[in-house]
Design a protein around this motif. Structure first.
Motif, PDB file in Angstrom:
ATOM      1  N   GLU A  36       0.914  -1.274   0.074  1.00 42.81           N
ATOM      2  CA  GLU A  36      -0.001  -0.028   0.137  1.00 42.81           C
ATOM      3  C   GLU A  36       0.908   1.364  -0.012  1.00 42.81           C
ATOM      4  OE1 GLU A  36      -2.897  -0.101   3.312  1.00 42.81           O
ATOM      5  OE2 GLU A  36      -4.173  -1.116   2.082  1.00 42.81           O
ATOM      6  N   ILE A  37       1.748   1.313   0.992  1.00 42.11           N
ATOM      7  CA  ILE A  37       2.371   2.687   1.008  1.00 42.11           C
ATOM      8  C   ILE A  37       3.610   2.596   0.433  1.00 42.11           C
ATOM      9  CG2 ILE A  37       3.394   4.451   2.574  1.00 42.11           C
ATOM     10  CD1 ILE A  37       0.876   3.911   3.496  1.00 42.11           C
ATOM     11  N   THR A  38       4.102   1.405  -0.073  1.00 45.55           N
ATOM     12  CA  THR A  38       5.652   1.367  -0.748  1.00 45.55           C
ATOM     13  C   THR A  38       5.268   1.280  -2.081  1.00 45.55           C
ATOM     14  OG1 THR A  38       5.288  -0.909  -0.886  1.00 45.55           O
ATOM     15  CG2 THR A  38       6.577  -0.128   0.995  1.00 45.55           C
ATOM     16  N   THR A  39       4.312   1.105  -2.713  1.00 52.22           N
ATOM     17  CA  THR A  39       4.487   1.266  -4.064  1.00 52.22           C
ATOM     18  C   THR A  39       3.467   2.320  -4.573  1.00 52.22           C
ATOM     19  OG1 THR A  39       4.415  -1.147  -4.174  1.00 52.22           O
ATOM     20  CG2 THR A  39       3.660  -0.047  -6.296  1.00 52.22           C
ATOM     21  N   PRO A  40       3.864   3.417  -5.482  1.00 54.26           N
ATOM     22  CA  PRO A  40       3.009   4.362  -5.913  1.00 54.26           C
ATOM     23  C   PRO A  40       1.819   3.782  -6.785  1.00 54.26           C
ATOM     24  CG  PRO A  40       5.026   4.235  -7.088  1.00 54.26           C
ATOM     25  CD  PRO A  40       5.128   3.298  -6.450  1.00 54.26           C
ATOM     26  N   SER A  41       0.701   4.701  -6.719  1.00 52.21           N
ATOM     27  CA  SER A  41      -0.270   4.230  -7.280  1.00 52.21           C
ATOM     28  C   SER A  41      -0.474   3.993  -8.645  1.00 52.21           C
ATOM     29  CB  SER A  41      -1.698   4.990  -6.713  1.00 52.21           C
ATOM     30  OG  SER A  41      -1.556   6.247  -7.178  1.00 52.21           O
ATOM     31  N   SER A  42       0.393   4.578  -9.323  1.00 49.59           N
ATOM     32  CA  SER A  42       0.231   4.581 -10.678  1.00 49.59           C
ATOM     33  C   SER A  42       1.477   3.560 -11.242  1.00 49.59           C
ATOM     34  CB  SER A  42       0.819   5.717 -11.275  1.00 49.59           C
ATOM     35  OG  SER A  42       2.010   6.280 -10.819  1.00 49.59           O
ATOM     36  N   ALA A  43       1.975   2.730 -10.298  1.00 48.34           N
ATOM     37  CA  ALA A  43       3.219   1.759 -10.767  1.00 48.34           C
ATOM     38  C   ALA A  43       2.479   0.666 -11.516  1.00 48.34           C
ATOM     39  CB  ALA A  43       3.827   1.244  -9.638  1.00 48.34           C
ATOM     40  N   PRO A  44       3.126   0.153 -12.530  1.00 50.67           N
ATOM     41  CA  PRO A  44       2.513  -0.947 -13.361  1.00 50.67           C
ATOM     42  C   PRO A  44       2.462  -2.209 -12.389  1.00 50.67           C
ATOM     43  CG  PRO A  44       4.640  -0.405 -14.126  1.00 50.67           C
ATOM     44  CD  PRO A  44       4.380   0.721 -13.170  1.00 50.67           C
ATOM     45  N   PHE A  45       3.189  -2.640 -11.699  1.00 51.84           N
ATOM     46  CA  PHE A  45       3.475  -3.607 -10.631  1.00 51.84           C
ATOM     47  C   PHE A  45       3.854  -3.391  -9.331  1.00 51.84           C
ATOM     48  CE2 PHE A  45       7.669  -4.093 -12.134  1.00 51.84           C
ATOM     49  CZ  PHE A  45       7.602  -3.940 -13.410  1.00 51.84           C
ATOM     50  N   THR A  46       3.532  -4.085  -8.318  1.00 47.72           N
ATOM     51  CA  THR A  46       4.109  -3.792  -6.925  1.00 47.72           C
ATOM     52  C   THR A  46       5.441  -4.395  -6.920  1.00 47.72           C
ATOM     53  OG1 THR A  46       3.277  -5.900  -6.227  1.00 47.72           O
ATOM     54  CG2 THR A  46       1.545  -4.205  -5.941  1.00 47.72           C
TER      55      THR A  46
END
Lengths: 221, 554
Positions: free
Chosen positions: B295-305
Motif C-alpha cells: 500500500e504505502i511502498t508502491t506508488p498508485s500509478s506503478a505497473p506492478f507492486t
C-alpha cells in the motif's frame, strides 16, 4: 477506383459476397432518418445490485444532495419577485451559515470591493481576515423588517436613494456596518446586487487588456 | 501539411495541455455543479470548461454575470478544488477548470461509505465534512464532527475531541486525508507589493504530518431552543459571529480528502474480488495481503507492486488464516500461472518473488466490463464472438464463423452490429499496393483501449440521462412533494405540542390515497435512478483507471 458505369449494369468493385449479400439479392432500404430516440432493446437490463452497502450509499447520496443545498457554497440564483410574498415562503426560508474564505489562499482580486457611495464617508481599509463581529444585531433585524415592509415591487433603487440621501449618522452607520458585514459575510442582499450593477457600469471595457490587474484599486469611489 | 499538424500535436502533448472535454463530460459537469452549488456556479464553471484558462475580467464579460457573483462562484469552485488559478505575466491571474475533479462529485457517497467500513462513524463524518467543505483545518473538523456525533448520542453523553483526533491521525497515517499546499511564509522585508495571488506549495514529506495540537473538549448539542420543534430549518436567528476570541492553533494548515488513495483502495478491492470470483476465497486473501503490504511502498500509478517474497507473504497473512507454507506456495504458483496474469513471478529468492501486475489487472477488469456489456446488450452468442476475436486478436469473417460455430448469416449480422457500435473494429491488410477491395484482407479485431474510451463516453451520457430523468420526475411531482412536506411539518409540530391521535389522523388524510400511491411511485423511481447512478459510476471508475494506466510512461 472511379465508379466506372460500364456498358450495361454497374458492377461492384468488390466481392459483394464478402459483405454477406448474394448476387442479385435486393439490398436493404437506405435509412433516411436518424435512429429512434428510445429504441426497443432486445435484452432487458440486469437488475441493480442490492445489499447493505448499496442501500447505505443510496441514503447517503440523497442526504448529501439535501445537505449541499443548505451549505453556504450553494449560491441561490437571484429570485424573481413575486407579487405577494407568501408567508409560507418566509417561514420555510433557510438561514444559511456564512462562509468566509481564507483570503490568504485566494487571489487578491477575489475579495469583494467596497461599494460606490456618494456620501462623504471615507472608505475603511479592509484588512485580511478581519473579524465579522456584527456590532448590533438589533439593527440588522430592523433592517430586515424594513426590507419586508417595503414590499417586492419596488426595486432597491429606493433603498439606494434612501441610503445615499440620508444623512442620519446612525442609519448610515448601520448601513455601513450592515454592508460591510454583508460583504464580508457573503450575504445575498439585494442592495449589493443593485450596486454591483452600477459598479460594473463604471467599469467599461477600455481597461481590458491594457492595464494589468494590479490596477484593480481604481475603485476609489 | 499533415506532418506539420502532427508535430504541433506532439508539441501540445509534450506541454500536456488539458485535453478538450467531450460534450457528454461537459453536460455531466454542468448537471453536477448545478445540483451541488446552484446555477450561478454552474454557469461560471461550465464557461471555464469550454474556454480553458481565463482571467476574471474576461469571465465577467463573456458570461454577462456581475463581478460580485463571478467572484463568489470562483471562490466556491477554488475552495472545492474544482478550479485552479495561476499568475501569468504582468500579474494577470487566470482561472482554469478541473473537469475531472468535477466528475469526482459523483463518487462522494462511495468515498464516505468506504471510510465508514474502515474507520466507522467517526472516520465517515471526518471525510464527509472534508468533502462537503473542500478543505478544513484539523481543529475545525474535529469540533464539527464531535458536535455531529454528540447529536446522535443519548442524552448526557458527548463525544470527546480526543477520540475524533485519534481517528483523524489514523486517516492521515494511512494517507486517506492529506495536507493542502500552503501559502509560503514570506519575509516582511519583501520588496514591492504583494503578489496578486499566492503560489501555494507543499513538500512531499509534510503531506501527512499532523500538527501537534492539544485539542481538548467535547461535542456540543444544539440547544433545543434554537431548533423549531418541527425540526425544520432553524428559526430566524441573528447572523453568527465567529469565535474570534480564541486563536486557532493550526491556522493556515488545511486538510483535504486524498481521492487518489481512495481510488487505490477501490482498485485493490476490485482486484481482490475478481480473484475471489475466478478462483477461491484463499487466493483472494493472499492477493489482498500482498496488496496491503504494498500500500504505502508502491506508488498508485506503478505497473506492478514491489516484489514480495513468499516468506514475507507468509508472515503477513492475517492472523486467523492457518495455511501451511507449502499450501501458500502452491496457491502462489497457481496464481502466477493463471492466464489472467494478475500475479507474476519475478524471481526465485526468498521462496519465490511475486508481484501483482496492476496494469494487467486493470486491463483484464476493463476487458471483462466490455465483455459483460456486449453480453447484456447483444446476447450471449454475440459475446462468444466478441471473446473469440479478443482471444485471437485478428480474425477474418470466415474464421469467425468457423471458430464460433455460428451460421454465416447470423455471424455477419452480429459482427456488423458490434462494428456499428464500435466494440469491434476492422483492420485492412492490402495484398496489393493499390488497396483494391477485392484483394484486401479485412480482419476483425478488438482495440480494447478505444472500445473502453467509447464505453466510458457512453457511461457519462448515461449518468447525465439518469440525472435529467430524476430531476424531471421530481419536477413533475413538485406540487405534491411540497404538499407532503408541509403535511409532515404540521404533523411533527402537532406531535411536539401533544395532539391526539384523531387529530393527527385527520391531518394525514389531507393526502389522499391515490396521492400516496403517486408519492410511493415517485420515491421508488428516484431511488432506482439514484442507485443506477452509483453503479454506473463503478464502471466509470474501472474504465478511467484502465485508461489512465495506459497513459502513464512505463
Amino acid at each position: 477506383m472511379a465508379g466506372n458505369k460500364g456498358r450495361g449494369r454497374a458492377a461492384y468493385t468488390f466481392n459483394i459476397e464478402a459483405v454477406g449479400f448474394s448476387r442479385g439479392e435486393k439490398l436493404p432500404d437506405v435509412v433516411l432518418k436518424p435512429p429512434p430516440v428510445f429504441p426497443d432493446t432486445d435484452y432487458k437490463p440486469v437488475p441493480l445490485k442490492t445489499g447493505e452497502g448499496e442501500d447505505y450509499m443510496l441514503a447517503l447520496k440523497q442526504e448529501l444532495r439535501e445537505t449541499m443545498k443548505r451549505m453556504p457554497y450553494f449560491i441561490e440564483p437571484p429570485e424573481e419577485k413575486q407579487d405577494i410574498e407568501r408567508y409560507s415562503k418566509r417561514c420555510m426560508k433557510v438561514y444559511k451559515e456564512e462562509w468566509i474564505p481564507d483570503w490568504r489562499r485566494f487571489p487578491r482580486e477575489m475579495m469583494p470591493r467596497k461599494k460606490c457611495k456618494k456620501g462623504p464617508k471615507s472608505k475603511k481599509e479592509k484588512a485580511t481576515g478581519q473579524g465579522t463581529a456584527l456590532t448590533s444585531t438589533a439593527d440588522v433585524l430592523k433592517k430586515i423588517e424594513e426590507l419586508e415592509k417595503r414590499g417586492d415591487g419596488e426595486k432597491s433603487d429606493e433603498e439606494n436613494e434612501e441610503r445615499e440621501g440620508s444623512k442620519e449618522k446612525g442609519k448610515d452607520g448601520d448601513d455601513e456596518d450592515d454592508e460591510e458585514a454583508a460583504e464580508q459575510e457573503y450575504d445575498e442582499e439585494e442592495q449589493e446586487e443593485e450596486n454591483d450593477y452600477i459598479n460594473s457600469y463604471f467599469d467599461n471595457g477600455d481597461d481590458f487588456g491594457v492595464d494589468s490587474d494590479d490596477n484593480m484599486d481604481e475603485a476609489t469611489y | 501539411m499533415k506532418r506539420k499538424l502532427y508535430y504541433i500535436f506532439l508539441f501540445f502533448l509534450a506541454l500536456r495541455l488539458p485535453r478538450t472535454m467531450t460534450q457528454a463530460e461537459i453536460k455531466l459537469c454542468s448537471l453536477l455543479l448545478q445540483e451541488h452549488f446552484g446555477e450561478i456556479v454552474e454557469k461560471i464553471g461550465v464557461h471555464l470548461i469550454r474556454t480553458g484558462s481565463q482571467p476574471l475580467r474576461v469571465i465577467v464579460h463573456d458570461t454577462g454575470t456581475s463581478p460580485d457573483q463571478v467572484k463568489k462562484a470562483l471562490c466556491v469552485l477554488i475552495q472545492h478544488n474544482l478550479v485552479i488559478y495561476q499568475v501569468h505575466k504582468r500579474g494577470v491571474v487566470e482561472y482554469e477548470a478541473q473537469c475531472s475533479h468535477m466528475l469526482r462529485m459523483l463518487r462522494y457517497p462511495r468515498y464516505i461509505y468506504t471510510t465508514k467500513t474502515l474507520y466507522s462513524d467517526t472516520g465517515e463524518l471526518i471525510v464527509e465534512e472534508l468533502l462537503l467543505n473542500g478543505k478544513m483545518t484539523m481543529s475545525a473538523v474535529v469540533k464539527k464532527v464531535a458536535d455531529r456525533l454528540t447529536e446522535t448520542m443519548e442524552d448526557g453523553k458527548t463525544m470527546d475531541y480526543a477520540e475524533v483526533s485519534n481517528t483523524f491521525v489514523r486517516l492521515a497515517d494511512t494517507h486517506f486525508v492529506q495536507r493542502c499546499p500552503v501559502v509560503p511564509a514570506t519575509e516582511d522585508s519583501d520588496s514591492g507589493p504583494p503578489p496578486p495571488a499566492p503560489t501555494l506549495v507543499i513538500n512531499e514529506k509534510d503531506m501527512y504530518v499532523v500538527p501537534k495540537l492539544n485539542l481538548i473538549g467535547k461535542g456540543k448539542r444544539r440547544r433545543s431552543s434554537d431548533e423549531d420543534a418541527a425540526g425544520e430549518p432553524k428559526a430566524k436567528r441573528p447572523k453568527q459571529s465567529t469565535d474570534n476570541k480564541e486563536p486557532i492553533p493550526d491556522d493556515g494548515i488545511y486538510w483535504q480528502a486524498n481521492l487518489d488513495r481512495f481510488h487505490q483502495h477501490f482498485r485493490d478491492q476490485a482486484i481482490v474480488s475478481a480473484v475471489a470470483n475466478r478462483m477461491d476465497q484463499t487466493s483472494s486473501e493472499i492477493v489482498r495481503t500482498m496488496l496491503r503490504m504494498s500500500e504505502i511502498t508502491t506508488p498508485s500509478s506503478a505497473p506492478f507492486t514491489q516484489p514480495l517474497s513468499s516468506n514475507e507473504i507468509f508472515r503477513s497473512l492475517p492472523v486467523g488464516y492457518n495455511i501451511s507454507k507449502q499450501v501458500l506456495d502452491q496457491y502462489l504458483t497457481l496464481l502466477a500461472d493463471d492466464p489472467l496474469e494478475f500475479v507474476g513471478k519475478s524471481g526465485d529468492s526468498g521462496g519465490g518473488m511475486y508481484v501483482i501486475n496492476l496494469h494487467k489487472a486493470l486491463a483484464s477488469l476493463a476487458t471483462a466490463t466490455l465483455e459483460s456489456v456486449v453480453q447484456e446488450r447483444f446476447g450471449s452468442r454475440c459475446a462468444r464472438i466478441f471473446r473469440l476475436v479478443l482471444q485471437k486478436k485478428h480474425l477474418e469473417q470466415k474464421q469467425v464463423e468457423d471458430f464460433a460455430m455460428i451460421p454465416a448469416k447470423e455471424a455477419k449480422d452480429m459482427l456488423y452490429k458490434m462494428l456499428s457500435e464500435n466494440f469491434i473494429s476492422l483492420q485492412e491488410i492490402p495484398k496489393t499496393p493499390d488497396h483494391a477491395p477485392s484483394r484486401t484482407f479485412y480482419l476483425y479485431t478488438v482495440n480494447v483501449l478505444s472500445a473502453a474510451r467509447m464505453l466510458l463516453h457512453r457511461c457519462y451520457k448515461s449518468i447525465a440521462n439518469l440525472i435529467e430523468r430524476r430531476q424531471f420526475e421530481t419536477k413533475e411531482n413538485k406540487r405534491l412533494l411540497e404538499k407532503s412536506q408541509r403535511v409532515e411539518a404540521i404533523i411533527a409540530s402537532m406531535q411536539a405540542t401533544g395532539a391526539e391521535a384523531a387529530q393527527l389522523q385527520e391531518i394525514e388524510e389531507m393526502i389522499t390515497a391515490p396521492e400516496r400511491q403517486q408519492l410511493e411511485t415517485l420515491k421508488r423511481n428516484v431511488n432506482k435512478l439514484d442507485a443506477s447512478e452509483i453503479q454506473v459510476d463503478e464502471t466509470i471508475f474501472l474504465l478511467e483507471s484502465y485508461i489512465e494506466s495506459t497513459m502513464k510512461r512505463p
